[in-house]
Motif scaffolding. Sequence first.
Motif, PDB file in Angstrom:
ATOM      1  N   ARG A 139       1.443   9.652 -13.467  1.00 17.37           N
ATOM      2  CA  ARG A 139       0.122   9.033 -13.354  1.00 17.37           C
ATOM      3  C   ARG A 139      -0.029   8.346 -11.997  1.00 17.37           C
ATOM      4  N   TYR A 140       1.041   7.696 -11.534  1.00 17.42           N
ATOM      5  CA  TYR A 140       1.051   7.029 -10.231  1.00 17.42           C
ATOM      6  C   TYR A 140       2.311   7.425  -9.463  1.00 17.42           C
ATOM      7  N   THR A 141       2.209   7.383  -8.135  1.00 16.19           N
ATOM      8  CA  THR A 141       3.380   7.583  -7.288  1.00 16.19           C
ATOM      9  C   THR A 141       3.515   6.404  -6.329  1.00 16.19           C
ATOM     10  N   LEU A 142       4.756   6.019  -6.092  1.00 20.20           N
ATOM     11  CA  LEU A 142       5.080   4.943  -5.165  1.00 20.20           C
ATOM     12  C   LEU A 142       6.142   5.476  -4.213  1.00 20.20           C
ATOM     13  N   ALA A 143       5.962   5.255  -2.906  1.00 21.15           N
ATOM     14  CA  ALA A 143       6.942   5.686  -1.915  1.00 21.15           C
ATOM     15  C   ALA A 143       7.322   4.515  -1.027  1.00 21.15           C
ATOM     16  N   LEU A 144       8.611   4.431  -0.692  1.00 18.31           N
ATOM     17  CA  LEU A 144       9.114   3.352   0.155  1.00 18.31           C
ATOM     18  C   LEU A 144       9.969   3.945   1.269  1.00 18.31           C
ATOM     19  N   GLY A 145       9.754   3.450   2.509  1.00 22.77           N
ATOM     20  CA  GLY A 145      10.535   3.919   3.644  1.00 22.77           C
ATOM     21  C   GLY A 145      10.405   2.976   4.818  1.00 22.77           C
ATOM     22  N   ASP A 146      11.161   3.264   5.879  1.00 31.38           N
ATOM     23  CA  ASP A 146      11.179   2.345   7.027  1.00 31.38           C
ATOM     24  C   ASP A 146      11.024   3.025   8.377  1.00 31.38           C
ATOM     25  N   ALA A 147      11.011   4.366   8.420  1.00 33.84           N
ATOM     26  CA  ALA A 147      11.106   5.067   9.696  1.00 33.84           C
ATOM     27  C   ALA A 147       9.997   6.108   9.857  1.00 33.84           C
TER      28      ALA A 147
END
Length: 266
Positions: free
Chosen positions: A190-198
């Motif tokens: 239903r939802y997507t979450l993405a985490l990153g730094d570069a």
Amino acid sequence: MKAATSLVVFSDLDGTLLDHDTYSWSAARPALSALRRIGAPLILSSSKTAVEIAKIQKELGISGLPAIVENGAGLLDARPDAADDYARLRLQLDRLPRDLRAPFEGFGDMDAARVAQITGLSLGDAANAKSRAYSEPGLWSGDAQTRAAFITALAAQGVSAREGGRFLTLSFGATKADGMAQVISQLKPRYTLALGDAPNDAEMLTAADFGVIVANPSRAPLPPLSGERGNQIIRTQHPGPEGWNMAVLAILKQLDLDQERDPTHG
């Protein structure tokens, strides 16, 4: 038909879920526990190899889930013949003129001891980092003008160069967002979450419903992304797993998922 999961989380590793210096994820334990409690799959998405990511999945207790390996160039256990991609990539690299090739030191040019030296990994983990199937990370020692010519020459051969948290990584053009699309088609969240730094996380962050740029003081911050104007993408103040933990918990609260329970556990 299996019901869609409420949330799928896509996460970079080095400098994001893993501390840039120690590779520890311990500061993210509360959020990791919360994701496990609500049954939200955590999809690791990294420039690391399949061997490396499978080991981290085991440490996190998430073995068996899909994962995006080598900067999005492949999925974990996706293709048994993928080594052909790496051999072709090295061939294209070695076809460059000497003045462009010499300043790039790829993992294929290093022994495990050298990889351990530049990454801080153990010898065994460094050997796993050299088990490439799709992409070639490396260090650039030349000037900016030669680097631009190097990237242009590779692009003419169908090879892209992406800046990650530590290395300049070469591949045949797939991104983390490409791998993300494949996983989404499987899991239908239903939802997507993405985490990153570069920079190599940018497409993934933009493609998600919610994106988090995790602070990494060891590198220049990401330039502004389009999703930041509407708060689709936010930035953490705290670095690495500490910032990761706070951001994930805040978004679970925002989506009213922090009290949801895994249906397989009643």
